[in-house]
Design an enzyme around this catalytic site. Structure first.
Site, PDB file in Angstrom:
ATOM      1  N   GLU A  87     -12.151   0.689 -10.124  1.00 21.25           N
ATOM      2  CA  GLU A  87     -11.804  -0.269 -11.181  1.00 21.25           C
ATOM      3  C   GLU A  87     -12.677  -0.191 -12.433  1.00 21.25           C
ATOM      4  OE1 GLU A  87      -9.993  -1.091  -7.568  1.00 21.25           O
ATOM      5  OE2 GLU A  87     -12.165  -1.195  -7.896  1.00 21.25           O
ATOM      6  N   THR A 145      -0.991   0.571 -10.154  1.00 27.04           N
ATOM      7  CA  THR A 145      -2.301   0.078  -9.760  1.00 27.04           C
ATOM      8  C   THR A 145      -3.059   1.050  -8.870  1.00 27.04           C
ATOM      9  OG1 THR A 145      -3.454  -1.941  -9.103  1.00 27.04           O
ATOM     10  CG2 THR A 145      -1.602  -1.215  -7.737  1.00 27.04           C
ATOM     11  N   GLU A 166       0.819  -1.208   0.000  1.00 28.68           N
ATOM     12  CA  GLU A 166       0.000   0.000   0.000  1.00 28.68           C
ATOM     13  C   GLU A 166       0.855   1.262   0.000  1.00 28.68           C
ATOM     14  OE1 GLU A 166      -3.046   0.197  -0.554  1.00 28.68           O
ATOM     15  OE2 GLU A 166      -3.905  -1.755  -0.051  1.00 28.68           O
ATOM     16  N   ARG A 224       0.751   3.777  -3.288  1.00 29.30           N
ATOM     17  CA  ARG A 224       0.159   5.083  -3.000  1.00 29.30           C
ATOM     18  C   ARG A 224       1.223   6.167  -2.811  1.00 29.30           C
ATOM     19  NH1 ARG A 224      -5.450   4.158   0.320  1.00 29.30           N
ATOM     20  NH2 ARG A 224      -5.548   1.896   0.187  1.00 29.30           N
ATOM     21  N   ASP A 272      -5.262 -10.176  -7.863  1.00 28.65           N
ATOM     22  CA  ASP A 272      -5.580  -9.315  -8.997  1.00 28.65           C
ATOM     23  C   ASP A 272      -4.415  -8.605  -9.661  1.00 28.65           C
ATOM     24  OD1 ASP A 272      -5.281  -7.837  -6.703  1.00 28.65           O
ATOM     25  OD2 ASP A 272      -6.987  -6.559  -7.034  1.00 28.65           O
TER      26      ASP A 272
END
Length: 598
Positions: A498, A587, A229, A233, A362
């Site tokens: 998404e 992502t 994360e 980010r 994913d």
């Protein structure tokens, strides 16, 4: 965009065709804005949301969107700032302390398998590269921002107003209680939103946020952060903002956090631990297991590889490439599909036999393709693994629902198919379309078109027009039943990106306006059911109850970092606004440059 799930890690604080050549990376052209569209940008009536008791936060997974960003041109957008109805507010450092909630950690697993079959472009770089700056040589005439884009700017400003007033410098806004929550205590929302503000042309907001980064963003603190994360980010957001703005402040901060995350790779297998204490330089797995999530360890590669390219220090790239090489050779895959967990001691997959494109796996698939694109299409192992995996999806996970015969991606566990699909899986149409655009088989584009229709129906068949976190599809026609069924535990909406992300790719590559129209419907429904009058937007607990969607009092950082950014790009007709032949989105929707071929 990819695998994006919010992880259940309770943290203390919440057949290959020849590829077309890719042009070398040049300074990005200033983005030119699309011609105005038909004016139907009325924002509708927003129903007021007021605080209410809501059930304990459900375990959330969050997916990473596949993002590619191209430096936009600022001036054109800046002129329209005032028309977008900006509210002038001073940041009020939120001083209401709020008990840190036991929070679910966002899972955005994207797996990337770096292959070193060719000399890495990064080896040529001695000194920090000049960022691709907005002032490109071939400047085009700016096109005025269209009305739908203006509506996105207005939504962003409304969200930012709440963040500034009640959560400035904190991780996430709690818009109903006019407070904030901390996860890592590193201003996550602000960092995630930096490149969005640049792309939207919000110069004043950007400058104000930059000041906070310069003076208040300090990584020398005794805090555990999730490697994945914080990479997607924070490191991703700082790197993309550096490229778009050319401001070396962001590169310096990126180097700092990158170095502080490196202890995660000190494991017996070189598969990184999930958590790092960035002040102490120590790392560990979650409290209850020595496993890491496959998506997490394979969805940090774009960022670390780029950091090596910019700094000339190969250690970052070496660490993440080793992970990809290791995963490439591992047994336990099923026709290219990977299990969800990997042990940091043994380096082996664990919990075998369960395959999903949702949370925890994913972004592995997303990052296979994106690393191949990032590296100038030279690392063939990555491409092979990606193509094999998509064939595995077709063979094991694709089914069609009743009555509308929607193509969907289910899950496969111990030989049994489940018609369950996470909203996170809606990264896949965008990724498939991106692969097709980059010379892969045309049937990937056909599958992308079928799947984006399904993702749209996950919104359209629901009472509020907003998708739940998870749906189950009906495989047999039943009277009075739609394709989509929603279980009570799954009916929350976290303002996830998404579907909008995939709509952006499909529109950019096909020009079919229906994708813009679908995105416009979604934006209007966010405004109607999740907008908080005093500033901000909130996740909701019940997408099936328009009269009371049960606000959860939380605005995820990815709403500003991804959802609104992809909306703005979707509504643009300017292919140079983050040109997808020059940028690849991580992502978390942070665009990073595609490397010039060696």
């Amino acid at each position: 965009m990819g695998e994006q799930w919010k992880s259940l890690t309770n943290k203390s604080s919440e057949d290959l065709k020849p590829e077309p050549e890719i042009p070398g990376l040049k300074p990005a052209n200033p983005a030119v804005l699309p011609a105005p569209q038909k004016a139907d940008a009325n924002l509708g009536d927003y129903q007021e949301l007021s605080p209410q008791k809501h059930p304990k936060p459900l375990h959330v997974r969050r997916g990473p969107p596949n993002l590619q960003i191209r430096p936009p041109r600022r001036e054109a957008r800046l002129q329209t700032q005032d028309d977008a109805g900006r509210a002038k507010e001073e940041p009020h450092p939120a001083d209401k302390e709020e008990k840190t909630e036991k929070s679910v950690i966002s899972w955005r697993g994207a797996v990337i398998e770096p292959d070193q079959s060719t000399e890495p472009p990064s080896s040529k770089i001695k000194e920090p590269e000049k960022p691709s700056s907005l002032e490109g040589e071939d400047q085009k005439e700016p096109v005025p921002i269209n009305e739908r884009q203006m509506a996105v700017i207005e939504a962003f400003r409304h969200a930012w107003k709440g963040y500034k007033e009640f959560a400035w410098g904190h991780d996430e806004l709690k818009p109903l209680s006019k407070s904030y929550s901390e996860w890592f205590g590193l201003g996550l929302t602000l960092i995630d939103a930096l490149d969005t503000m640049w792309i939207l042309g919000l110069k004043e907001e950007f400058e104000e946020a930059r000041k906070w980064v310069a003076t208040d963003l300090l990584f020398d603190k005794n805090v555990d952060v999730n490697l994945f994360e914080s990479t997607i980010r924070i490191l991703g957001g700082l790197l993309s903002t550096y490229h778009l703005s050319g401001d070396s402040l962001f590169l310096e901060k990126a180097k700092d956090i990158g170095n502080r995350l490196m202890p995660a790779f000190n494991t017996p297998s070189k598969i990184p631990y999930s958590d790092v204490n960035i002040g102490r330089g120590t790392a560990h797995p979650p409290r209850w297991t020595s496993d890491s999530t496959v998506a997490e360890v394979t969805s940090i590669q774009l960022e670390f590889r780029e950091l090596s390219r910019l700094t000339g220090d190969e250690k970052f790239k070496k660490a993440v490439d080793e992970v990809m090489k290791h995963v490439h050779a591992l047994s336990g895959k099923n026709d290219g599909l990977v299990p969800m967990f990997i042990n940091t001691n043994s380096g082996q997959f664990t919990h075998l036999g369960v395959y999903t494109l949702g949370a925890r796996a994913d972004s592995y698939y997303e990052y296979l393709l994106k690393q191949w694109i990032q590296g100038g299409k030279q690392e063939n192992e990555l491409l092979e693994d990606y193509m094999r995996a998509i064939e595995g999806v077709k063979k094991h996970l694709l089914q069609r629902s009743q009555p509308k015969k929607l193509t969907f991606v289910g899950e496969f566990a111990h030989g049994h198919f489940s018609a369950k699909m996470d909203h996170l899986v809606c990264f896949l149409p965008g990724t498939l379309a991106l692969g097709a655009h980059n010379g892969l088989t045309a049937d990937h584009m056909e599958l992308a078109k079928a799947l984006i229709e399904t993702c749209y129906q996950m919104y359209a068949q629901v009472e509020t027009g907003l998708s739940p976190e998870i749906v189950h599809f009906n495989l047999h026609a039943q009277k009075g039943h739609k394709d989509v069924e929603i279980k009570p535990a799954d009916r929350h909406n976290l303002l996830r990106p998404e579907t909008v992300e995939s709509l952006f790719y499909l529109y950019r590559f096909t020009g079919d306006k229906k994708y813009q129209d679908w995105g416009w419907e979604i934006l209007q429904n966010f405004n109607k059911y999740t907008r908080v009058p005093t500033g901000g937007y909130t996740s909701i607990n019940n997408v099936q109850n328009p009269s009371n969607p049960e606000p959860r009092d939380k605005m995820e950082s990815f709403f500003l970092g991804e959802t609104l950014k992809y909306m703005f790009l979707l509504f643009s007709d300017d292919v140079d606004l983050i040109n997808l032949d020059k940028y690849v989105f991580n992502t978390e929707a942070h665009p990073l440059p595609i490397w010039a071929p060696a």
